[in-house]
Scaffold this active site. Structure first.
Site, PDB file in Angstrom:
ATOM      1  N   ASP A  38     -32.751 143.671 107.093  1.00  0.00           N
ATOM      2  CA  ASP A  38     -34.134 143.227 106.924  1.00  0.00           C
ATOM      3  C   ASP A  38     -35.023 144.138 107.758  1.00  0.00           C
ATOM      4  O   ASP A  38     -34.695 144.453 108.900  1.00  0.00           O
ATOM      5  CB  ASP A  38     -34.273 141.770 107.379  1.00  0.00           C
ATOM      6  N   ASN A  81     -35.132 131.175 100.646  1.00  0.00           N
ATOM      7  CA  ASN A  81     -36.471 130.644 100.387  1.00  0.00           C
ATOM      8  C   ASN A  81     -36.680 130.609  98.881  1.00  0.00           C
ATOM      9  O   ASN A  81     -36.342 131.556  98.182  1.00  0.00           O
ATOM     10  CB  ASN A  81     -37.537 131.522 101.042  1.00  0.00           C
ATOM     11  N   GLN A 126     -40.925 131.888  99.925  1.00  0.00           N
ATOM     12  CA  GLN A 126     -40.396 133.089  99.265  1.00  0.00           C
ATOM     13  C   GLN A 126     -41.503 134.119  99.126  1.00  0.00           C
ATOM     14  O   GLN A 126     -42.588 133.822  98.625  1.00  0.00           O
ATOM     15  CB  GLN A 126     -39.816 132.730  97.897  1.00  0.00           C
ATOM     16  N   VAL A 176     -40.582 137.687  98.220  1.00  0.00           N
ATOM     17  CA  VAL A 176     -40.145 138.601  97.162  1.00  0.00           C
ATOM     18  C   VAL A 176     -39.461 137.756  96.101  1.00  0.00           C
ATOM     19  O   VAL A 176     -38.489 137.058  96.390  1.00  0.00           O
ATOM     20  CB  VAL A 176     -39.180 139.676  97.706  1.00  0.00           C
ATOM     21  N   HIS A 210     -32.530 136.119  97.070  1.00  0.00           N
ATOM     22  CA  HIS A 210     -31.789 136.801  98.125  1.00  0.00           C
ATOM     23  C   HIS A 210     -31.427 135.800  99.218  1.00  0.00           C
ATOM     24  O   HIS A 210     -32.112 134.802  99.400  1.00  0.00           O
ATOM     25  CB  HIS A 210     -32.579 137.985  98.706  1.00  0.00           C
ATOM     26  N   ILE A 211     -30.343 136.089  99.901  1.00  0.00           N
ATOM     27  CA  ILE A 211     -29.859 135.228 100.976  1.00  0.00           C
ATOM     28  C   ILE A 211     -30.049 135.977 102.291  1.00  0.00           C
ATOM     29  O   ILE A 211     -29.589 137.110 102.441  1.00  0.00           O
ATOM     30  CB  ILE A 211     -28.375 134.874 100.792  1.00  0.00           C
ATOM     31  N   HIS A 212     -30.702 135.325 103.240  1.00  0.00           N
ATOM     32  CA  HIS A 212     -30.828 135.852 104.586  1.00  0.00           C
ATOM     33  C   HIS A 212     -29.581 135.441 105.364  1.00  0.00           C
ATOM     34  O   HIS A 212     -29.211 134.270 105.363  1.00  0.00           O
ATOM     35  CB  HIS A 212     -32.045 135.265 105.303  1.00  0.00           C
TER      36      HIS A 212
END
Length: 106
Positions: free
Chosen positions: A32, A87, A94, A96, A100-102
């Site tokens: 990130d 998110n 969210q 973007v 996606h997974i953080h």
């Protein structure tokens, strides 16, 4: 719905640079650019899915693949524990609109 590519699609297509930590045929994992922890990775499917609301039954193997990848990524980063965050939607934070997974750990 916009057909403009997201920043993640541009990263996947190598149109903009990113620090790639892992990649396979289903997903890409990058650092990130605004980390919230010592380790802050983004696990991004190569298939562009805008939000969790847009998942279909055919996406279950892809999402399962990403979930199974999380502990492997954490161990490769020498983490003995980690948090995940997804998110969903604007009111869910969210930014973007490409699922996606953080993965976060210290």
């Amino acid at each position: 719905m916009s057909t403009e590519k997201t920043i993640f699609s541009k990263i996947i297509d190598r149109e903009i640079p990113a620090t790639v930590v892992y990649e396979d045929d289903k997903c890409i994992v990058i650092n990130d650019i605004n980390p919230k922890a010592r380790v802050h990775l983004l696990v991004i499917p190569k298939k562009p899915i805008a939000t969790l609301f847009d998942l279909t039954p055919e996406d279950k193997d892809l999402m399962g693949h990403m979930m199974l990848l999380l502990p492997q990524l954490a161990q490769a980063q020498n983490l003995d524990g980690f948090k995940t965050q997804i998110n969903t939607g604007e009111s869910g934070g969210q930014e973007v609109f490409h699922v996606h997974i953080h993965l976060l750990g210290n």
